[in-house]
Scaffold this motif. Sequence first.
Motif, short mmCIF file in Angstrom:
data_model
loop_
_atom_site.label_atom_id
_atom_site.label_comp_id
_atom_site.label_asym_id
_atom_site.label_seq_id
_atom_site.Cartn_x
_atom_site.Cartn_y
_atom_site.Cartn_z
N GLY A 12 0.81 -1.21 0.00
CA GLY A 12 0.00 0.00 0.00
C GLY A 12 0.85 1.26 0.00
N TYR A 13 1.92 1.26 0.81
CA TYR A 13 2.81 2.43 0.85
C TYR A 13 3.46 2.68 -0.51
CZ TYR A 13 2.61 1.79 5.96
OH TYR A 13 2.20 1.65 7.25
N ALA A 14 3.82 1.58 -1.19
CA ALA A 14 4.57 1.71 -2.45
C ALA A 14 3.71 2.11 -3.64
CB ALA A 14 5.28 0.38 -2.75
N ALA A 15 2.41 2.12 -3.45
CA ALA A 15 1.50 2.36 -4.57
C ALA A 15 1.70 3.73 -5.21
CB ALA A 15 0.06 2.20 -4.11
N PHE A 67 24.19 -2.36 1.83
CA PHE A 67 23.49 -2.05 0.59
C PHE A 67 23.18 -0.56 0.53
CE2 PHE A 67 20.15 -3.00 3.64
CZ PHE A 67 19.12 -2.13 3.34
N LEU A 68 22.99 -0.06 -0.68
CA LEU A 68 22.62 1.34 -0.87
C LEU A 68 21.31 1.42 -1.65
CD1 LEU A 68 23.29 2.08 -4.07
CD2 LEU A 68 25.62 2.30 -3.21
N LEU A 69 20.74 2.61 -1.67
CA LEU A 69 19.49 2.84 -2.39
C LEU A 69 19.78 3.70 -3.62
CD1 LEU A 69 18.38 1.88 0.37
CD2 LEU A 69 16.55 3.57 0.10
N GLU A 70 19.30 3.23 -4.77
CA GLU A 70 19.33 4.02 -6.00
C GLU A 70 17.91 4.43 -6.36
OE1 GLU A 70 23.23 2.22 -8.37
OE2 GLU A 70 21.20 1.71 -9.06
N ALA A 71 17.75 5.65 -6.85
CA ALA A 71 16.47 6.14 -7.32
C ALA A 71 16.58 6.43 -8.81
CB ALA A 71 16.07 7.42 -6.57
N ASP A 72 15.85 5.68 -9.61
CA ASP A 72 15.96 5.77 -11.08
C ASP A 72 17.42 5.67 -11.52
OD1 ASP A 72 13.25 5.93 -11.42
OD2 ASP A 72 13.20 8.11 -11.66
N GLY A 73 18.16 4.76 -10.89
CA GLY A 73 19.54 4.50 -11.27
C GLY A 73 20.58 5.42 -10.66
N GLU A 74 20.13 6.43 -9.90
CA GLU A 74 21.07 7.38 -9.29
C GLU A 74 21.25 7.06 -7.81
OE1 GLU A 74 22.77 9.81 -10.83
OE2 GLU A 74 21.90 9.22 -12.77
N LEU A 94 10.90 4.53 5.28
CA LEU A 94 10.87 5.97 5.01
C LEU A 94 11.93 6.36 3.99
CD1 LEU A 94 10.21 7.39 8.59
CD2 LEU A 94 8.67 7.50 6.63
N ALA A 95 13.09 5.69 4.05
CA ALA A 95 14.17 6.01 3.11
C ALA A 95 13.73 5.77 1.67
CB ALA A 95 15.42 5.19 3.45
N PHE A 96 13.13 4.60 1.39
CA PHE A 96 12.78 4.35 -0.01
C PHE A 96 11.54 5.15 -0.44
CE2 PHE A 96 10.62 0.33 1.59
CZ PHE A 96 9.34 0.57 1.10
N LEU A 97 10.66 5.47 0.51
CA LEU A 97 9.51 6.30 0.15
C LEU A 97 9.93 7.74 -0.14
CD1 LEU A 97 6.76 5.05 2.65
CD2 LEU A 97 6.96 4.54 0.21
#
Length: 540
Positions: A12-15, A67-74, A94-97
């Motif tokens: 639901g959060y990811a929607a 691990f790290l987080l990429e947003a649209d490859g960045e 919260l980090a990925f949202l």
Amino acid sequence: MLTNDILQALKGYAANMQKKITFVLQTGAHEKRDELVTFLSDIAGVSDNLAFEERDLGDALRSPLSFLLEADGEDTGIRFSGIPAGHEFNSLVLAFLHASGTDIKLDDSLQRMVANVKDDLHFEVFISLSCHNCPDVVQALNQFALLNPRIKSEMIDGGLFQDTVNERDIQGVPSVYLNGELFANGKVTAAELIDKLLAFDPAIAQAGGGEKLPLQDVTVIGGGPAGVASAIYSARKGLKVTLIADRIGGQVKDTMDIENLISVKKTTGPELSGALHAHMNEYDVTVKEHLKVAEVRNGEIKTVVLSSGEEIDTKTLIVATGAKWRELGVPGEKENIGNGVAYCPHCDGPFFKGKDVAVIGGGNSGIEAALDLAGIVKSVTVFEFMPELKADKVLVDKAEQKTNVTIHRNAATREIKASNGKVSAIEYQDRATEAVHELPLEGVFVQIGLVPNSDFMDGVVERSRFGEIVINEKCQTSQEGIYACGDVTTVPYKQIVIAMGEGSKASLAAFEYLMTQGDRLEDLYEGEQNHDEQQDAAVA
């Protein structure tokens, strides 16, 4: 590890995610790695906007458990070393949202300051998964990273990186390093991180301005039960309300088991803090979180100056800043904070597993700390200054039944000793015989009560010799239009339920004052503003 209910909630959060977030795990071998792979794969499986990859990133990540987080490859600058479960699970969510486009909740002035940082900053936050304060720090620094590409933030589970913890002599969490140097140690809030960042780079304060708020009817300082109650009651009256707090929940957030909030059989500090925040969000309240008050200028119109440099003009002021842990004031205490001296057993207790520790204080907080620690450490010795314990009998009975808890009454702590940079013993005196003893141990938890957070009001309102703000039965202070409530005041019995009632009472008293004086103050403020504008025009 993740239940179906949790996975459904994540779905639901990811929607509404606006960017694709990829968890990129460093390749390599580690005994906990399979668990982390399953953990991240399960999360990524709830949405097409989430993905999981394993990739060799070389020195960009600490270990095969990073691990790290990429947003649209960045690269977002956000890293996790360990499995962010427990209290840190919300930090990951919260980090990925936020990285995917969800609005960051940091105050606009703080966002501008962070975005103005010109130097490369790499934050490392050593945490314990049982620490309920650590997520506030992790989440704040993760947001810093998203606001400025020069900033990187890494959460490190101290339990899984013991070699690094031992190498840096870390004995308290959160422990924050900036570019390899200790930045903040032990119990620290996001607001204190902001203050330290301002001290590190004063130039960023120039970006903290922005559009000034209109004249407020009520400004509340403090985000604990008293402050939130004041804000809600004021908003329900249709008033313009601003609440300023270093963190919502205040001191309550450091309390775990709460069983005396009438109508709620049992809750925890973090749960109650979340409920306070959620309730306040139902109303039109301007919230300035992670900020402190630098100055209060008194007058018919009061001006509150924030640590960001922002100024808020207000007709009335309610001070609900609560209290902080009282220090012992003995040699070796301040010198060893984070190296064996601690104030939060829930946060730092796991670092003393199998060790001998002491708790100073025989009140409810002290005995509760002893009971919490008894299940982790080898032994707990409680020192109470008075001949009798002040804690509730039910707690004392539980403590006396513990085979690894010893209680010394009528004992005065004289010194906390250290060897090789770590606590090694406590020296105390038997007040009846005056004999001095030394007890070898490795940790000291101080639980001797609270000190009111009222220094910023020195010279503004009358305070008692203990620093409490003096109030009457309507929470009025010595200055007209300034009210105070909760643990920062002279009201007896520092309890959550009492603080809530006092906060509500302060709001009602302020509303009563505004009913007779509000229009006059509005006219006065408009007249002052017009005069200032005329002067500026004349100068121009």
